[in-house]
Design a protein around this motif. Sequence first.
Motif, short mmCIF file in Angstrom:
data_model
loop_
_atom_site.label_atom_id
_atom_site.label_comp_id
_atom_site.label_asym_id
_atom_site.label_seq_id
_atom_site.Cartn_x
_atom_site.Cartn_y
_atom_site.Cartn_z
N SER A 52 -0.62 -45.42 75.82
CA SER A 52 0.21 -44.35 75.30
C SER A 52 0.16 -43.12 76.20
O SER A 52 1.20 -42.55 76.57
CB SER A 52 -0.22 -43.99 73.88
OG SER A 52 0.64 -43.00 73.32
N GLU A 53 -1.04 -42.72 76.57
CA GLU A 53 -1.20 -41.55 77.42
C GLU A 53 -0.52 -41.76 78.77
O GLU A 53 0.14 -40.86 79.30
CB GLU A 53 -2.68 -41.23 77.62
CG GLU A 53 -2.94 -40.02 78.49
CD GLU A 53 -4.42 -39.73 78.68
OE1 GLU A 53 -4.74 -38.81 79.46
OE2 GLU A 53 -5.25 -40.42 78.05
N ASP B 125 3.24 -41.54 78.51
CA ASP B 125 3.69 -40.21 78.12
C ASP B 125 3.48 -39.19 79.23
O ASP B 125 4.04 -38.10 79.19
CB ASP B 125 2.95 -39.75 76.86
CG ASP B 125 3.60 -38.55 76.18
OD1 ASP B 125 4.84 -38.44 76.23
OD2 ASP B 125 2.87 -37.72 75.61
N SER B 126 2.68 -39.56 80.23
CA SER B 126 2.28 -38.60 81.27
C SER B 126 3.35 -38.34 82.31
O SER B 126 3.32 -37.32 83.00
CB SER B 126 1.02 -39.12 81.98
OG SER B 126 1.33 -40.28 82.75
N ASN C 135 -6.11 -48.69 75.22
CA ASN C 135 -6.21 -47.34 74.70
C ASN C 135 -5.56 -46.30 75.61
O ASN C 135 -5.26 -45.20 75.17
CB ASN C 135 -7.68 -46.96 74.47
CG ASN C 135 -8.32 -47.77 73.36
OD1 ASN C 135 -7.64 -48.15 72.40
ND2 ASN C 135 -9.60 -48.07 73.49
N GLY C 136 -5.34 -46.67 76.88
CA GLY C 136 -4.73 -45.74 77.81
C GLY C 136 -3.23 -45.89 77.93
O GLY C 136 -2.58 -45.10 78.65
N THR D 144 2.46 -42.44 71.04
CA THR D 144 2.40 -41.12 70.40
C THR D 144 3.37 -40.12 71.02
O THR D 144 3.46 -38.98 70.55
CB THR D 144 0.97 -40.54 70.49
OG1 THR D 144 0.57 -40.47 71.88
CG2 THR D 144 -0.02 -41.42 69.73
N GLY D 145 4.10 -40.53 72.07
CA GLY D 145 5.06 -39.64 72.71
C GLY D 145 6.45 -39.81 72.14
O GLY D 145 6.64 -40.31 71.03
#
Length: 432
Positions: free
Chosen positions: A269-270, A273-274, A266-267, A292-293
């Motif tokens: 994508s974030e 993108d970070s 779950n982490g 999602t990025g």
Amino acid sequence: MKKGVRVLAVMGLVMVLSGCAQSRQAHTESAAAFDEPQYDWGSISGEKLVIWGIYPEMERSYITKAFDRYQEFTDNELEIVQIPKEEFEQQVLASVAGEIEKPDILLSYGGTNIEAFQPDENFYDFSDAVWVDDLTDTSINQTVYNGKIIGLPHWEASVSGTLYNKEIFEKYNLEIPGTQEAFLQVCETLMQNGITPLYMPGKEISMLLYQFPMDCLVEDTDILNGLNDGTLGYDDLPKMREVAEWYKNMAQKGYLGETYRTDDWNGMSEAMDSGKYAMMLCWDTWLYTDFTGDASQFGIMPAFVGIPEEGTFEGPNLGLFIVNKNSERLDAALDFITFLADPYNYNAVFEGIYTAPVFKNQVASISTPQYLEAERLIERHYRDSTAWLRIRGFSQMDASCILEYMDADGKETAEECLAKMEALRQERLKCK
């Protein structure tokens, strides 16, 4: 050419890549070439088929579209049962043992993944199906079990390697490495500039993806046969020690960050993108199914997991729709498979989906920009997904032993780690 002869040739890389090359023109063609059904299906109506799969894999957009399209065109009903990954094998085994009712259709991966389900006794043989000649060679490789075509591949075909942030690489004047040592040098440069080199979701054990380097190992048929006949174990293979030691070295040097033990799917994508992480072991289509990025910020390069020296790309693992040949609704189940395999239908549901083609007549899907950009590099270092499909008793979850070794602080050797992995594999084989 007889199907049996063609099946023996599916491991040929040239033919695999010819299937991939077809996708380069796919986006320029039109699914209108198949504006009517090509196969005979739809004469059965008023039935309800029960389909089992691992959660949430039947929620992929092209699968839900296919389900809706089938129900609309035939007036048949589909009961979709999604089972948590950790419970799936137990549920299927219970159905095989007669403890619970069997589904009509199973969505599963092939190869040794279905060995425990007694395929010869329980699954329909599609070797003479009308759609077999429409499968790409990569697809056929995924479907073969004990010399039979055991199911229909209906999935996105990805290429796996290392996703990397092109902007970060450009900022620090980094080039795609060509060797294991060059990869570690890239990691060190990133660390010195405050960037964590590789996001590794260690809590999601399967995402350690240790099968990538193993594909290289089992290209040697003596090794593959030795693992499968019991004359070799993981702990007998020096190259496997290099793989285990790679993970430990990456962790000790901080190249995986401080939270890799608790990082999870779950982490992903974030994290990517970070801008805090530069790379991740993954597959190209993930950028279009889960990320999602901005996918255009990323490229794909080989996976450098200790071996082989020049890194490797892995071909796809395809989900198969498998039919219970003892189902009371066998005719309806076969009708459903023929529906899925019809170019008229699969082009409609795969339209605009980023994937290499699974079928030769799959003209509506498109290749990822990452694949097209790295095409020549992929051709040089591509390997079929062999370890995951062909090593008896193989499980991605055995990477838990590697994770323990990474955290052992010198209290465990690589050989002891591999012996534990081998013991888990052998225990699994005893249950089959």
